[in-house]
Design a protein around this motif. Structure first.
Motif, short mmCIF file in Angstrom:
data_model
loop_
_atom_site.label_atom_id
_atom_site.label_comp_id
_atom_site.label_asym_id
_atom_site.label_seq_id
_atom_site.Cartn_x
_atom_site.Cartn_y
_atom_site.Cartn_z
N ASP A 86 0.82 -1.22 0.00
CA ASP A 86 0.00 0.00 0.00
C ASP A 86 0.85 1.27 0.00
OD1 ASP A 86 -2.33 -1.46 0.00
OD2 ASP A 86 -2.52 -1.46 2.19
N LEU A 87 2.14 1.12 0.27
CA LEU A 87 3.03 2.28 0.24
C LEU A 87 3.16 2.84 -1.17
CD1 LEU A 87 4.96 3.95 2.07
CD2 LEU A 87 6.77 2.34 1.46
N TRP A 88 3.03 1.98 -2.17
CA TRP A 88 3.16 2.39 -3.57
C TRP A 88 1.82 2.87 -4.12
CZ3 TRP A 88 6.43 -1.02 -1.43
CH2 TRP A 88 7.77 -1.00 -1.82
N PRO A 89 1.83 3.74 -5.14
CA PRO A 89 0.58 4.08 -5.82
C PRO A 89 -0.07 2.83 -6.39
CG PRO A 89 2.37 5.54 -6.51
CD PRO A 89 3.00 4.45 -5.68
N ALA A 90 -1.39 2.82 -6.41
CA ALA A 90 -2.11 1.62 -6.85
C ALA A 90 -1.72 1.20 -8.26
CB ALA A 90 -3.62 1.88 -6.78
N SER A 91 -1.35 2.17 -9.09
CA SER A 91 -1.01 1.86 -10.48
C SER A 91 0.44 1.44 -10.65
CB SER A 91 -1.28 3.09 -11.36
OG SER A 91 -0.49 4.19 -10.92
N ALA A 92 1.23 1.47 -9.59
CA ALA A 92 2.66 1.19 -9.72
C ALA A 92 3.18 0.29 -8.61
CB ALA A 92 3.44 2.50 -9.74
N ARG A 93 2.35 -0.62 -8.15
CA ARG A 93 2.78 -1.51 -7.08
C ARG A 93 3.65 -2.64 -7.63
NH1 ARG A 93 -2.97 -1.60 -3.81
NH2 ARG A 93 -2.68 0.45 -2.84
N PRO A 94 4.69 -3.00 -6.89
CA PRO A 94 5.55 -4.11 -7.34
C PRO A 94 4.73 -5.39 -7.47
CG PRO A 94 6.61 -2.85 -5.60
CD PRO A 94 5.20 -2.35 -5.67
N ALA A 95 5.03 -6.17 -8.48
CA ALA A 95 4.30 -7.41 -8.71
C ALA A 95 4.94 -8.60 -8.01
CB ALA A 95 4.22 -7.69 -10.21
N SER A 96 6.18 -8.44 -7.58
CA SER A 96 6.91 -9.56 -6.99
C SER A 96 7.37 -9.22 -5.58
CB SER A 96 8.12 -9.92 -7.86
OG SER A 96 8.88 -10.95 -7.29
N THR A 97 7.11 -10.11 -4.63
CA THR A 97 7.54 -9.91 -3.24
C THR A 97 8.03 -11.23 -2.67
OG1 THR A 97 5.36 -10.39 -2.27
CG2 THR A 97 5.81 -8.10 -2.88
N ILE A 98 8.85 -11.14 -1.62
CA ILE A 98 9.16 -12.30 -0.80
C ILE A 98 8.87 -11.91 0.64
CG2 ILE A 98 10.91 -13.21 -2.35
CD1 ILE A 98 13.05 -12.15 -0.48
N THR A 99 8.47 -12.87 1.42
CA THR A 99 8.08 -12.62 2.81
C THR A 99 9.18 -13.10 3.74
OG1 THR A 99 5.74 -12.87 2.28
CG2 THR A 99 6.38 -13.13 4.59
N ILE A 100 9.55 -12.23 4.68
CA ILE A 100 10.54 -12.59 5.70
C ILE A 100 9.97 -12.22 7.07
CG2 ILE A 100 12.57 -12.55 4.19
CD1 ILE A 100 11.85 -9.61 6.41
N GLY A 101 10.65 -12.67 8.13
CA GLY A 101 10.06 -12.50 9.45
C GLY A 101 10.85 -11.67 10.44
N ASN A 102 12.06 -11.22 10.05
CA ASN A 102 12.84 -10.41 10.98
C ASN A 102 13.90 -9.63 10.21
OD1 ASN A 102 15.32 -12.11 10.79
ND2 ASN A 102 14.03 -13.62 11.82
N THR A 103 14.57 -8.72 10.91
CA THR A 103 15.55 -7.86 10.26
C THR A 103 16.73 -8.63 9.71
OG1 THR A 103 14.91 -6.03 11.73
CG2 THR A 103 17.04 -5.85 10.63
N ASP A 104 17.20 -9.64 10.43
CA ASP A 104 18.34 -10.41 9.95
C ASP A 104 18.03 -11.06 8.60
OD1 ASP A 104 19.77 -9.76 12.21
OD2 ASP A 104 19.22 -11.58 13.29
N ASP A 105 16.83 -11.64 8.47
CA ASP A 105 16.47 -12.28 7.21
C ASP A 105 16.25 -11.24 6.11
OD1 ASP A 105 16.60 -14.67 8.51
OD2 ASP A 105 14.43 -14.95 8.69
N TRP A 106 15.76 -10.05 6.48
CA TRP A 106 15.59 -8.96 5.51
C TRP A 106 16.95 -8.54 4.97
CZ3 TRP A 106 17.16 -3.83 5.14
CH2 TRP A 106 16.44 -3.01 4.29
N LEU A 107 17.92 -8.38 5.84
CA LEU A 107 19.27 -8.00 5.40
C LEU A 107 19.88 -9.07 4.51
CD1 LEU A 107 20.58 -6.59 8.80
CD2 LEU A 107 20.26 -5.26 6.72
N ALA A 108 19.68 -10.34 4.86
CA ALA A 108 20.23 -11.42 4.06
C ALA A 108 19.59 -11.46 2.68
CB ALA A 108 20.03 -12.76 4.79
N ALA A 109 18.29 -11.21 2.62
CA ALA A 109 17.60 -11.23 1.33
C ALA A 109 18.11 -10.12 0.42
CB ALA A 109 16.09 -11.09 1.53
N VAL A 110 18.38 -8.95 1.00
CA VAL A 110 18.84 -7.82 0.18
C VAL A 110 20.31 -7.99 -0.20
CG1 VAL A 110 19.21 -5.33 0.13
CG2 VAL A 110 17.13 -6.25 1.15
N THR A 111 21.16 -8.25 0.77
CA THR A 111 22.59 -8.38 0.45
C THR A 111 22.86 -9.58 -0.45
OG1 THR A 111 22.98 -9.61 2.51
CG2 THR A 111 23.33 -7.23 2.56
#
Length: 289
Positions: free
Chosen positions: A199-224
């Motif tokens: 919902d942070l993105w405009p309705a017409s420009a929302r990312p179509a692909s996401t992955i779900t993580i559960g904590n900051t450590d996993d978020w950092l690992a997914a990005v790096t």
């Protein structure tokens, strides 16, 4: 029959495991004993707490609401029981990620200097309320809107949002980005304690692909690791610098409020002192003209 603490502990074991078998193992009881104790609790309360109509157990809406109240009751009992074995009553401050950012050290040291008789324990708990709703902590530093019933909040400051990118990403060396420039990327979403949703993105420009993580450590690992990019706040950049990570300011994303929260009702007697210090250390420094 009157409700006893064992009924609460039995229900919480079932709520945590969503299994009578595993709850019985945890409590060192037989499965029939666990089932019988749950039925007694439901009969006494007059509500159904657990849905047994499917192959997998699930909490009913009443069960979800009662779980937090039961956890608070058990935690309060255990705390009172252990009072005589302690020389002081620690004040437990929860956070789900990044605590108070770079102000964390100042907050902890100032507290130790001004209130040496009451240890301040900082606990990271991967939960939307950092364990506060369950009674695991006495207060919590939280980000975003807090909707859990029975909690009181005061805003301390706001933090700007930034994009988290692999350091070798083509956008990593930009001075600023817009949300729409991330639309064609896979976004890492922390659905447990994070504040970023599509919902942070405009309705017409929302990312179509996401992955779900559960904590900051996993978020950092997914990005790096190059699996995704993310959106977070400046506190993550301050608390989690990484040679394989780049944080770039976002120009069109609203800032995130940082609040301190506590339970509405009987609370640790040092909560007012914590509120005052948090406003002084975190709020005033960030919110001065």
């Amino acid at each position: 029959m009157s409700i006893e603490l064992r009924h609460f502990r039995c229900f919480l074991a079932i709520a945590d495991t969503l299994s009578v078998t595993r709850a019985a193992e945890r409590l060192h009881l037989t499965q029939p004993a666990v089932s019988r104790t749950l039925r007694q609790l439901e009969n006494e309360l007059g509500v159904r707490l657990v849905d047994r109509s499917t192959h997998h157990l699930a909490l009913t809406p009443d069960g979800l609401a009662f779980r937090d109240r039961a956890a608070i009751a058990v935690t309060a009992f255990d705390g009172a029981l252990g009072y005589g074995h302690r020389t002081s009553w620690p004040l437990r401050l929860g956070h789900a990620w990044s605590a108070a950012g770079t102000d964390t050290t100042t907050l902890l040291r100032r507290w130790r200097e001004e209130h040496p008789e009451t240890p301040l324990e900082l606990l990271r708990i991967d939960d939307r309320t950092a364990g506060l709703a369950r009674g695991d902590v006495d207060a919590a530093l939280l980000r975003g809107e807090v909707r859990a019933p029975g909690l009181v909040t005061e805003q301390l400051t706001t933090e700007p949002r930034v994009a988290g990118l692999p350091a070798d990403d083509p956008l990593a060396h930009r001075s600023a980005l817009s949300l729409t420039e991330l639309t064609d990327r896979t976004i890492a979403l922390n659905t447990v304690s994070g504040v970023t949703t599509l919902d942070l993105w405009p309705a017409s420009a929302r990312p179509a692909s996401t992955i779900t993580i559960g904590n900051t450590d996993d978020w950092l690992a997914a990005v790096t690791g190059g699996r995704a990019v993310g959106v977070t706040t400046s506190a993550t950049a301050e608390m989690h610098p990484h040679p394989a990570m780049a944080y770039v300011p976002l120009t069109d994303a609203p800032p995130v409020p940082v609040v301190i929260a506590w339970r509405d009702g009987p609370a640790h007697p040092r909560i007012p002192d914590l509120l005052a210090l948090a406003h002084e250390v975190i709020g005033r420094r960030h919110n001065r003209p």
